[in-house]
Design a protein around this motif. Sequence first.
Motif, mmCIF file in Angstrom:
data_model
loop_
_atom_site.group_PDB
_atom_site.id
_atom_site.type_symbol
_atom_site.label_atom_id
_atom_site.label_comp_id
_atom_site.label_asym_id
_atom_site.label_seq_id
_atom_site.Cartn_x
_atom_site.Cartn_y
_atom_site.Cartn_z
ATOM 1 N N ILE A 195 0.506 -1.457 0.117
ATOM 2 C CA ILE A 195 -0.102 -0.332 0.004
ATOM 3 C C ILE A 195 0.727 1.391 0.407
ATOM 4 O O ILE A 195 0.944 1.844 -0.271
ATOM 5 C CB ILE A 195 -0.528 0.223 1.394
ATOM 6 N N TYR A 196 1.999 1.524 0.232
ATOM 7 C CA TYR A 196 2.755 2.409 0.905
ATOM 8 C C TYR A 196 3.796 2.765 -0.300
ATOM 9 O O TYR A 196 4.167 3.646 -0.717
ATOM 10 C CB TYR A 196 4.287 2.156 2.228
ATOM 11 N N ASN A 197 4.072 1.482 -0.980
ATOM 12 C CA ASN A 197 5.332 1.801 -2.367
ATOM 13 C C ASN A 197 3.843 2.230 -3.272
ATOM 14 O O ASN A 197 4.624 2.462 -4.145
ATOM 15 C CB ASN A 197 5.284 0.249 -2.644
ATOM 16 N N GLU A 198 2.845 1.696 -3.267
ATOM 17 C CA GLU A 198 1.654 2.288 -4.156
ATOM 18 C C GLU A 198 1.592 3.486 -4.146
ATOM 19 O O GLU A 198 1.269 4.511 -5.105
ATOM 20 C CB GLU A 198 0.503 1.282 -3.709
ATOM 21 N N ALA A 199 1.502 3.810 -2.187
ATOM 22 C CA ALA A 199 1.005 5.290 -2.607
ATOM 23 C C ALA A 199 2.334 6.030 -2.796
ATOM 24 O O ALA A 199 2.038 7.453 -3.733
ATOM 25 C CB ALA A 199 0.362 5.716 -1.123
ATOM 26 N N LEU A 200 3.260 5.968 -2.419
ATOM 27 C CA LEU A 200 4.473 6.745 -2.726
ATOM 28 C C LEU A 200 5.021 6.460 -4.097
ATOM 29 O O LEU A 200 5.920 7.633 -5.004
ATOM 30 C CB LEU A 200 6.182 6.249 -1.798
ATOM 31 N N GLN A 201 4.979 5.386 -5.175
ATOM 32 C CA GLN A 201 6.253 5.528 -5.928
ATOM 33 C C GLN A 201 4.530 5.820 -7.672
ATOM 34 O O GLN A 201 5.013 6.557 -8.481
ATOM 35 C CB GLN A 201 6.016 3.686 -6.099
ATOM 36 N N ASN A 202 3.664 6.421 -7.426
ATOM 37 C CA ASN A 202 2.432 6.016 -7.675
ATOM 38 C C ASN A 202 1.227 6.891 -7.774
ATOM 39 O O ASN A 202 0.239 6.969 -8.180
ATOM 40 C CB ASN A 202 1.703 4.546 -8.885
#
Lengths: 461, 461
Positions: A30-37
């Motif tokens: 979830i964090y990767n998605e929010a911060l990367q995309n």
Amino acid sequence: MIRFYWLLSFFVLVTASFAQTDDAATIQKIYNEALQNGQSYENLRFLTKEIGARLSGSPQAAAAVEWGRQVMDTLGLDRVYLQEVMVPHWVRGAREQGRILSQRSGAGQEVNLCALGNSIGTGPAGVVGEVVEVHGLEELDALGRAQLAGKIVFFNRPFDPALVNTFEAYGGAVDQRGGGASAAAQYGAVGVVVRSMTTRLDDVPHTGSLRYAADVPKIPAVAISTNDADRLSRQLTLEPDLKFYFETHCQMLDDVLSYNVIGEIKGTQFPNEVILVGGHLDSWDLGEGAHDDGAGCVQAMEVLRILKSLGIKPKHTIRAVLFMNEENGLRGGRKYAEVAQANREKHLVAIESDRGGFTPRGFETNASPAQLKRMQGWVTLLAPYGLHEMIAGGGGADIGPLEAQGTVLMEYLPDPQRYFDYHHTNIDTFEAVNRRELELGAAAMASLVYLLDRHGLGKAK
Amino acid sequence: MIRFYWLLSFFVLVTASFAQTDDAATIQKIYNEALQNGQSYENLRFLTKEIGARLSGSPQAAAAVEWGRQVMDTLGLDRVYLQEVMVPHWVRGAREQGRILSQRSGAGQEVNLCALGNSIGTGPAGVVGEVVEVHGLEELDALGRAQLAGKIVFFNRPFDPALVNTFEAYGGAVDQRGGGASAAAQYGAVGVVVRSMTTRLDDVPHTGSLRYAADVPKIPAVAISTNDADRLSRQLTLEPDLKFYFETHCQMLDDVLSYNVIGEIKGTQFPNEVILVGGHLDSWDLGEGAHDDGAGCVQAMEVLRILKSLGIKPKHTIRAVLFMNEENGLRGGRKYAEVAQANREKHLVAIESDRGGFTPRGFETNASPAQLKRMQGWVTLLAPYGLHEMIAGGGGADIGPLEAQGTVLMEYLPDPQRYFDYHHTNIDTFEAVNRRELELGAAAMASLVYLLDRHGLGKAK
């Protein structure tokens, strides 16, 4: 038999441990998605820069409704719809102005002010009067009509800077803005000047709503900047009979049809049980409503986007709601709860983000002690992302009306230090929002929704 | 006998509980003092607005030394003194400029750049060459002299946005800035362009120091803004043989005499045992060095002011140190440790604030596991003020040289999300610092110093 229990305990332990690992991995995604995309920052840019301030009833508020619907339409949700609600239509009107009229210096000194929301205007004649400075509504009773009739009452109780939580400081001062006008009017005052609701010392006036009591004459009210409040107070000690003049052209027009904007992912197991995330789409007419509450709106939509992107199929229905008219009426929040009641929709939890797009600290909730304890068990999963606080407290204004239906209310808690620098001002702009802080907030809310959906709330008792 | 032990335990428990209450009350007083009567913000205003940028060796750095001494002189300390240290004197010189020379578009497109600190200049002739884009130093070995001689190497590995701690992202990218020039020069490159060290996408170039290897020719190096780095990279895919031109006029002059600024309150019981709080007084020559590290300096001095104001008489000597030359040489930190060693001063703990004046999160330390555990016991006292993190880690750069003397190092951890928006740029100004966040940091450090002084560190094992 003992061995059987032992094995069972072992099995339970291992399962719990797997669940924890699994949760940790999902939250990381979830964090990767929010911060990367992440899309929340670009969405906020559009809302603030292309639409701008959007007070209930304004053309910009109508544009924001259409924007919210269109953004949600791109997310591949199961349902996107508008919910009708009649909202008040207050307009600020032509240039506002105010001056300290000193008989010593001879000239009027201009101050930075703005009309309080819902206030009547003075019209072109303005209002002028001697100034009575007070530090709380209770002082008015002692002063009485003898000392207040025909005067302008100046409410100058500041925020308590020693309170670490600025929302407590706000709570300790905001009665002056909300109730000062009617409290002063009942003793014959002709106008009200309120110190702006902030700890900061600067030249920026902060608007915000007042409520007129039903049985008292309506008098006009303005907020002045904290620097001007300090100046006025200083000058009053030198020249107690100085006068103050202000002129406002605001008025309340007829109610206007507007909408709450709603999008949802249907639950696979419990489609009739809703977990709600929301913010409010309207803002004050100054600035761009970036922290208040553009941030909450784009974060609520980002929660749905993240769940869809990761292919998470929630068991419960997850609904994002952009409420209309939080600022000066709460009509959207009330209407939403009314319709939910009428449609017998069951709302398990409602989470609001309306404290700005600042760096995450945690959540507060009105859940039962047992439910809160369960949620506090999730803090080990959330602490690596700066979410240490899972505390007892209230929910946001818009979701408040759901409480009567047994909904657990939660509020996202970003760091509170900077919020009242911008709150209800012309500097609450896109530039005041940090991209990463905004995105981390969306991820925090998405993680909480994921955990609530997966593990439930537990017993209410 | 059993009863005696029971009584003893009871006594110990009650004492511990009194101590905790007592500590809580003192920490509350520390926060009240910082938030109600704080001087750190006004001190920062003077340092940034009246003195400004203060690179080692500059007249402004000399002014900052005198300012630091004078501010500490007002605090009623037991000793205020300057410690001599020779520092490098790098100057940026006349206007820097750079352009993408596209043969397609015909015209040069100007980019936002700045020389890296310690770099040699190109002089008025500038440097021009084809551009080889790489994403890490290790790629250079494969390219070799054949593809790098006469070229400009463009290091374009971005920060990893998925890392929640931006300092980890910085650590994962900064080798390009620090070592890129010499790594490229060994294969005959004529210049280096580095993507600015930030997650933000904007037009602001970030300087910072490079280190030339001893046995390799020195070549000039610049940082370009992230927007320009993305643009250059895009254009390289369309036109691989485009050229880049840049011109810088920086140079390293002779070393200059400067000073660490030191003030202390003598310990009542252990005057020869020091608890140090510090920041660094020098800054880069762009902007005003507000977050980096004006904030740390005014917070360190505020710790002493708060202790004095509350009448706290520490058992150990509490010393504030404003280190010189952290940015491009670390001479101040090295000299300080050298003198401490020579004078046989015992430093129990050294705490540095050099991560900006942002909202508090906690501390990290290289203390032993047992010591760390003791400090983690204090988190219940500190959490009401937003200090949840007490974690294993390093210390700041300036205090690093004390480690060899057995000093426990600690670093103040404010929230890291916004730091690299401003780091080493012309937008690191006073306006970027929030008063309350700065003051809460000073209170956090004062509270830690109080607890360390009162309860000690415990066993190192």
